[in-house]
Design a protein around this motif. Structure first.
Motif, PDB file in Angstrom:
ATOM      1  N   PRO A 434      32.250  67.559   9.297  1.00 55.87           N
ATOM      2  CA  PRO A 434      32.405  66.234   8.694  1.00 55.87           C
ATOM      3  C   PRO A 434      32.626  65.103   9.684  1.00 55.87           C
ATOM      4  CG  PRO A 434      34.493  67.384   8.632  1.00 55.87           C
ATOM      5  CD  PRO A 434      33.510  68.335   9.271  1.00 55.87           C
ATOM      6  N   SER A 435      32.770  65.401  10.980  1.00 53.35           N
ATOM      7  CA  SER A 435      33.196  64.378  11.927  1.00 53.35           C
ATOM      8  C   SER A 435      32.063  63.725  12.700  1.00 53.35           C
ATOM      9  CB  SER A 435      34.199  64.979  12.923  1.00 53.35           C
ATOM     10  OG  SER A 435      35.377  65.377  12.256  1.00 53.35           O
ATOM     11  N   GLY A 436      30.846  64.240  12.589  1.00 50.62           N
ATOM     12  CA  GLY A 436      29.744  63.645  13.319  1.00 50.62           C
ATOM     13  C   GLY A 436      29.982  63.709  14.821  1.00 50.62           C
ATOM     14  N   ALA A 437      29.725  62.597  15.498  1.00 50.15           N
ATOM     15  CA  ALA A 437      29.811  62.555  16.964  1.00 50.15           C
ATOM     16  C   ALA A 437      31.198  62.176  17.461  1.00 50.15           C
ATOM     17  CB  ALA A 437      28.784  61.567  17.505  1.00 50.15           C
ATOM     18  N   HIS A 438      32.203  62.284  16.610  1.00 47.81           N
ATOM     19  CA  HIS A 438      33.537  61.797  16.974  1.00 47.81           C
ATOM     20  C   HIS A 438      34.051  62.406  18.280  1.00 47.81           C
ATOM     21  CE1 HIS A 438      37.459  60.046  16.412  1.00 47.81           C
ATOM     22  NE2 HIS A 438      38.027  61.224  16.544  1.00 47.81           N
ATOM     23  N   SER A 439      33.776  63.664  18.516  1.00 48.81           N
ATOM     24  CA  SER A 439      34.298  64.339  19.710  1.00 48.81           C
ATOM     25  C   SER A 439      33.253  64.529  20.800  1.00 48.81           C
ATOM     26  CB  SER A 439      34.890  65.698  19.312  1.00 48.81           C
ATOM     27  OG  SER A 439      36.026  65.528  18.475  1.00 48.81           O
ATOM     28  N   ASP A 440      32.130  63.856  20.686  1.00 50.52           N
ATOM     29  CA  ASP A 440      31.056  64.003  21.669  1.00 50.52           C
ATOM     30  C   ASP A 440      31.272  63.023  22.823  1.00 50.52           C
ATOM     31  OD1 ASP A 440      28.657  64.779  22.841  1.00 50.52           O
ATOM     32  OD2 ASP A 440      27.482  63.325  21.687  1.00 50.52           O
ATOM     33  N   ILE A 441      32.288  63.286  23.635  1.00 52.71           N
ATOM     34  CA  ILE A 441      32.694  62.296  24.643  1.00 52.71           C
ATOM     35  C   ILE A 441      32.566  62.790  26.082  1.00 52.71           C
ATOM     36  CG2 ILE A 441      34.279  61.138  23.070  1.00 52.71           C
ATOM     37  CD1 ILE A 441      36.555  62.610  24.642  1.00 52.71           C
ATOM     38  N   CYS A 442      32.228  64.046  26.299  1.00 54.72           N
ATOM     39  CA  CYS A 442      32.175  64.563  27.666  1.00 54.72           C
ATOM     40  C   CYS A 442      30.800  64.283  28.275  1.00 54.72           C
ATOM     41  CB  CYS A 442      32.513  66.050  27.692  1.00 54.72           C
ATOM     42  SG  CYS A 442      34.238  66.394  27.306  1.00 54.72           S
ATOM     43  N   HIS A 443      30.606  63.035  28.694  1.00 59.81           N
ATOM     44  CA  HIS A 443      29.344  62.584  29.269  1.00 59.81           C
ATOM     45  C   HIS A 443      29.611  61.842  30.574  1.00 59.81           C
ATOM     46  CE1 HIS A 443      26.997  63.577  25.683  1.00 59.81           C
ATOM     47  NE2 HIS A 443      27.952  63.022  24.961  1.00 59.81           N
ATOM     48  N   PRO A 444      28.763  62.018  31.580  1.00 65.23           N
ATOM     49  CA  PRO A 444      28.934  61.275  32.832  1.00 65.23           C
ATOM     50  C   PRO A 444      28.947  59.763  32.623  1.00 65.23           C
ATOM     51  CG  PRO A 444      27.317  63.030  33.103  1.00 65.23           C
ATOM     52  CD  PRO A 444      27.637  62.974  31.643  1.00 65.23           C
ATOM     53  N   GLU A 445      28.174  59.277  31.652  1.00 69.96           N
ATOM     54  CA  GLU A 445      28.132  57.834  31.415  1.00 69.96           C
ATOM     55  C   GLU A 445      29.508  57.295  31.027  1.00 69.96           C
ATOM     56  OE1 GLU A 445      24.004  59.439  30.421  1.00 69.96           O
ATOM     57  OE2 GLU A 445      26.100  60.059  30.146  1.00 69.96           O
ATOM     58  N   LEU A 446      30.260  58.057  30.221  1.00 68.75           N
ATOM     59  CA  LEU A 446      31.594  57.598  29.830  1.00 68.75           C
ATOM     60  C   LEU A 446      32.569  57.681  30.993  1.00 68.75           C
ATOM     61  CD1 LEU A 446      31.904  59.052  26.213  1.00 68.75           C
ATOM     62  CD2 LEU A 446      31.185  56.772  26.943  1.00 68.75           C
ATOM     63  N   ALA A 447      32.414  58.696  31.842  1.00 72.13           N
ATOM     64  CA  ALA A 447      33.223  58.752  33.055  1.00 72.13           C
ATOM     65  C   ALA A 447      32.918  57.548  33.951  1.00 72.13           C
ATOM     66  CB  ALA A 447      32.966  60.055  33.800  1.00 72.13           C
ATOM     67  N   GLN A 448      31.645  57.155  34.008  1.00 71.95           N
ATOM     68  CA  GLN A 448      31.269  55.966  34.772  1.00 71.95           C
ATOM     69  C   GLN A 448      31.922  54.718  34.222  1.00 71.95           C
ATOM     70  OE1 GLN A 448      26.780  56.818  34.823  1.00 71.95           O
ATOM     71  NE2 GLN A 448      27.072  55.538  36.635  1.00 71.95           N
ATOM     72  N   VAL A 449      32.030  54.623  32.881  1.00 73.57           N
ATOM     73  CA  VAL A 449      32.694  53.480  32.270  1.00 73.57           C
ATOM     74  C   VAL A 449      34.140  53.399  32.738  1.00 73.57           C
ATOM     75  CG1 VAL A 449      33.520  52.503  30.095  1.00 73.57           C
ATOM     76  CG2 VAL A 449      31.174  53.344  30.248  1.00 73.57           C
ATOM     77  N   VAL A 450      34.829  54.532  32.771  1.00 76.02           N
ATOM     78  CA  VAL A 450      36.225  54.564  33.226  1.00 76.02           C
ATOM     79  C   VAL A 450      36.323  54.052  34.665  1.00 76.02           C
ATOM     80  CG1 VAL A 450      38.199  56.038  33.745  1.00 76.02           C
ATOM     81  CG2 VAL A 450      36.870  56.400  31.639  1.00 76.02           C
ATOM     82  N   LEU A 451      35.432  54.520  35.531  1.00 73.97           N
ATOM     83  CA  LEU A 451      35.441  54.089  36.925  1.00 73.97           C
ATOM     84  C   LEU A 451      35.130  52.603  37.046  1.00 73.97           C
ATOM     85  CD1 LEU A 451      33.539  57.106  38.515  1.00 73.97           C
ATOM     86  CD2 LEU A 451      35.974  56.607  38.749  1.00 73.97           C
ATOM     87  N   ALA A 452      34.152  52.146  36.259  1.00 71.21           N
ATOM     88  CA  ALA A 452      33.777  50.733  36.308  1.00 71.21           C
ATOM     89  C   ALA A 452      34.894  49.839  35.781  1.00 71.21           C
ATOM     90  CB  ALA A 452      32.491  50.511  35.510  1.00 71.21           C
ATOM     91  N   ALA A 453      35.542  50.272  34.687  1.00 74.53           N
ATOM     92  CA  ALA A 453      36.630  49.466  34.118  1.00 74.53           C
ATOM     93  C   ALA A 453      37.770  49.300  35.108  1.00 74.53           C
ATOM     94  CB  ALA A 453      37.141  50.128  32.834  1.00 74.53           C
ATOM     95  N   GLY A 454      38.055  50.358  35.863  1.00 72.36           N
ATOM     96  CA  GLY A 454      39.171  50.316  36.807  1.00 72.36           C
ATOM     97  C   GLY A 454      38.808  49.784  38.168  1.00 72.36           C
ATOM     98  N   ARG A 455      37.528  49.426  38.380  1.00 71.97           N
ATOM     99  CA  ARG A 455      37.097  49.001  39.714  1.00 71.97           C
ATOM    100  C   ARG A 455      37.584  49.982  40.775  1.00 71.97           C
ATOM    101  NH1 ARG A 455      34.872  45.800  36.597  1.00 71.97           N
ATOM    102  NH2 ARG A 455      34.215  43.689  37.119  1.00 71.97           N
ATOM    103  N   ILE A 456      37.359  51.265  40.496  1.00 77.85           N
ATOM    104  CA  ILE A 456      37.805  52.323  41.399  1.00 77.85           C
ATOM    105  C   ILE A 456      36.822  52.420  42.562  1.00 77.85           C
ATOM    106  CG2 ILE A 456      38.243  54.806  41.603  1.00 77.85           C
ATOM    107  CD1 ILE A 456      39.157  54.778  38.702  1.00 77.85           C
ATOM    108  N   HIS A 457      37.327  52.239  43.733  1.00 83.39           N
ATOM    109  CA  HIS A 457      36.459  52.209  44.895  1.00 83.39           C
ATOM    110  C   HIS A 457      37.139  52.880  46.088  1.00 83.39           C
ATOM    111  CE1 HIS A 457      38.918  48.515  44.979  1.00 83.39           C
ATOM    112  NE2 HIS A 457      38.980  48.737  46.285  1.00 83.39           N
TER     113      HIS A 457
END
Length: 457
Positions: A434-457
């Motif tokens: 019943p949850s659809g894509a709710h837990s479909d979060i283990c993707h490199p693109e989302l990890a990239q978002v975390v790095l981009a949001a934090g300006r991790i360098h």
């Protein structure tokens, strides 16, 4: 825990109980080690609908595994996994997770109104001291007796499980437990009353949930009133959904408590122990609510939180609003708290999230609204008043930027501050009912978002 269990290092784990109290030994280890380990950026991840440490660890290991290959070679990243007492019904599949961890039964078991063994154990673990209540609930779901009396007894047991009195507003801890502490609550995030689904006629609510679960083409409430209609959905499936939604409210309140009373103060102590460490909060589902509410518990002088990334956040999209669009006298419970971040608040959402697109608004009917779920039109039921962060992003916050995930990771980059909505539907799109894509979060693109949001360098 041994670091070899994780895909990344250095990794620490911090645990909280339902009241936000932490395991001091794990907390002190983090405080003592993070500075000497040379960490500059610390990613702190809070899970959502997991019911044990093994699932949380699996989630963190999978999500974090992409980070080292995406981060610059100069980055000095540490990782923290937050473990808190939550639960999920085991018929909610998590894409690509091992069956031994998700414990999803056969399709026949998943569609049955009864409680499978894994969900029964999860209820016992999540609501300690309620063993007899859980067993009675399970017995009724297994036996499915006829008559409204049995359903009303079921409702009484569910109220006892999550500590809700019928027809009575709650204050103090009980209000915190059930607070929809963002919309349909007062400006402080306190619930105005228990959800109507737990205070009115249980038989009527179960019928409504059964009809909603049956989807388009099922008989309307008016069609079934007073007589039997062939093909009417099983009302005990509606009863099981009532149990799911009641535990949903309990876990939602608990996430806010753990964030504000637990994680926020720990981040304050971390700032004192390692002031040079930049903290990046990440949360999935109710874990997104947990890290967001940590901003309420963050000491005023602390400015070490450099980014917050919400992945399919299971709380109101009006949480950060100065004024609720449907009630100008009230504000979201996290009004202005994005200013506590020395960086952006990034909300990733997906239209493929069935849990937040359908079941979140279904569950968000509270004591102040007497209309039945099935009395809503589709647009009204799924309309803006009941929306979740993970379905359409932050709402009613002026200046919020909206990007696709491709744009967020492109040359323009994410804004340095403020609220940012990132449509992740191109990536977060896999998962069954019943949850659809709710837990479909283990993707490199989302990890990239975390790095981009934090300006991790």
């Amino acid at each position: 825990m041994a670091e070899t269990e994780m895909s990344v290092s250095p990794y620490w784990e911090i645990t909280f109980d339902a009241d936000g109290d932490t395991d001091g030994r794990r907390r002190d280890r983090l405080l003592a080690e993070v500075g000497p380990r040379g960490v500059r950026d610390l990613i702190v991840f809070a899970h959502g609908w997991n019911n044990d440490r093994s699932m949380a660890t699996e989630l963190y290991s999978r999500f974090f595994s992409a980070v080292p290959g995406l981060a610059p070679a100069t980055a000095r990243i540490g990782y923290v996994g937050v473990v808190w007492p939550s639960m999920r019904f085991t018929d909610e599949p998590i894409p690509d997770f091992r069956p031994s961890l998700t414990a999803v039964g056969t399709p026949e078991t998943a569609s049955s109104p009864g409680l499978d063994d894994s969900t029964r154990r999860a209820l016992l673990d999540t609501f300690p001291g309620r063993d007899a209540v859980v067993e009675s609930i399970g017995r009724l779901l297994d036996q499915q007796p006829d008559g409204a009396g049995a359903l009303e007894e079921f409702g009484r047991l569910v109220r006892e499980l999550v500590e809700v009195s019928p027809r009575a507003p709650r204050t103090g801890f009980a209000a915190d437990l059930l607070a929809d502490a963002d919309a349909d609550a007062d400006a402080d995030g306190r619930a105005e009353g228990a959800p109507e689904m737990l205070t009115g006629s249980t038989a009527a609510v179960c019928e409504e949930f059964a009809l909603a679960l049956a989807g388009p083409g099922s008989p309307s409430p008016e069609a079934v009133a007073g007589f039997t209609v062939p093909g009417l959905p099983d009302v005990w499936k509606g009863a099981r959904e009532l149990l799911r939604q009641a535990t949903y409210y309990a876990m939602k309140g608990r996430a806010g408590t753990v964030g504000e009373r637990g994680l926020g103060p720990v981040l304050g102590r971390l700032a004192g122990a390692a002031p040079g460490v930049r903290v990046h909060l990440v949360g999935h589902s109710f874990g997104a609510r947990l890290v967001a509410f940590a901003l309420r518990g963050l000491p005023e002088e602390v400015r070490t939180v450099k980014s917050v990334t919400l992945l399919q956040g299971a709380f109101s999209h009006y949480a950060f609003a100065d004024r609720l669009p449907y009630d100008a006298r009230a504000a979201g419970a996290l009004k202005g708290r994005q200013s506590r971040i020395d960086g952006p608040l990034v909300c990733c959402y997906s239209q493929h999230d069935g849990a937040l697109g359908t079941f979140y608004p279904l569950a968000s009917r509270t004591a102040g609204d007497s209309r039945s779920v099935m009395g809503f039109g589709v647009a009204e039921l799924l309309g803006p008043k009941w929306g979740a962060m993970g379905h359409d992003g932050v709402q009613a916050v002026p200046g919020t930027v909206k990007l696709t995930i491709a744009e967020a990771l492109g040359p323009a980059k994410l804004p340095l501050t403020g609220c940012v909505n990132v449509d992740a539907g191109a990536v977060v799109k896999h998962g069954g009912p019943p949850s659809g894509a709710h837990s479909d979060i283990c993707h490199p693109e989302l990890a990239q978002v975390v790095l981009a949001a934090g300006r991790i360098h």
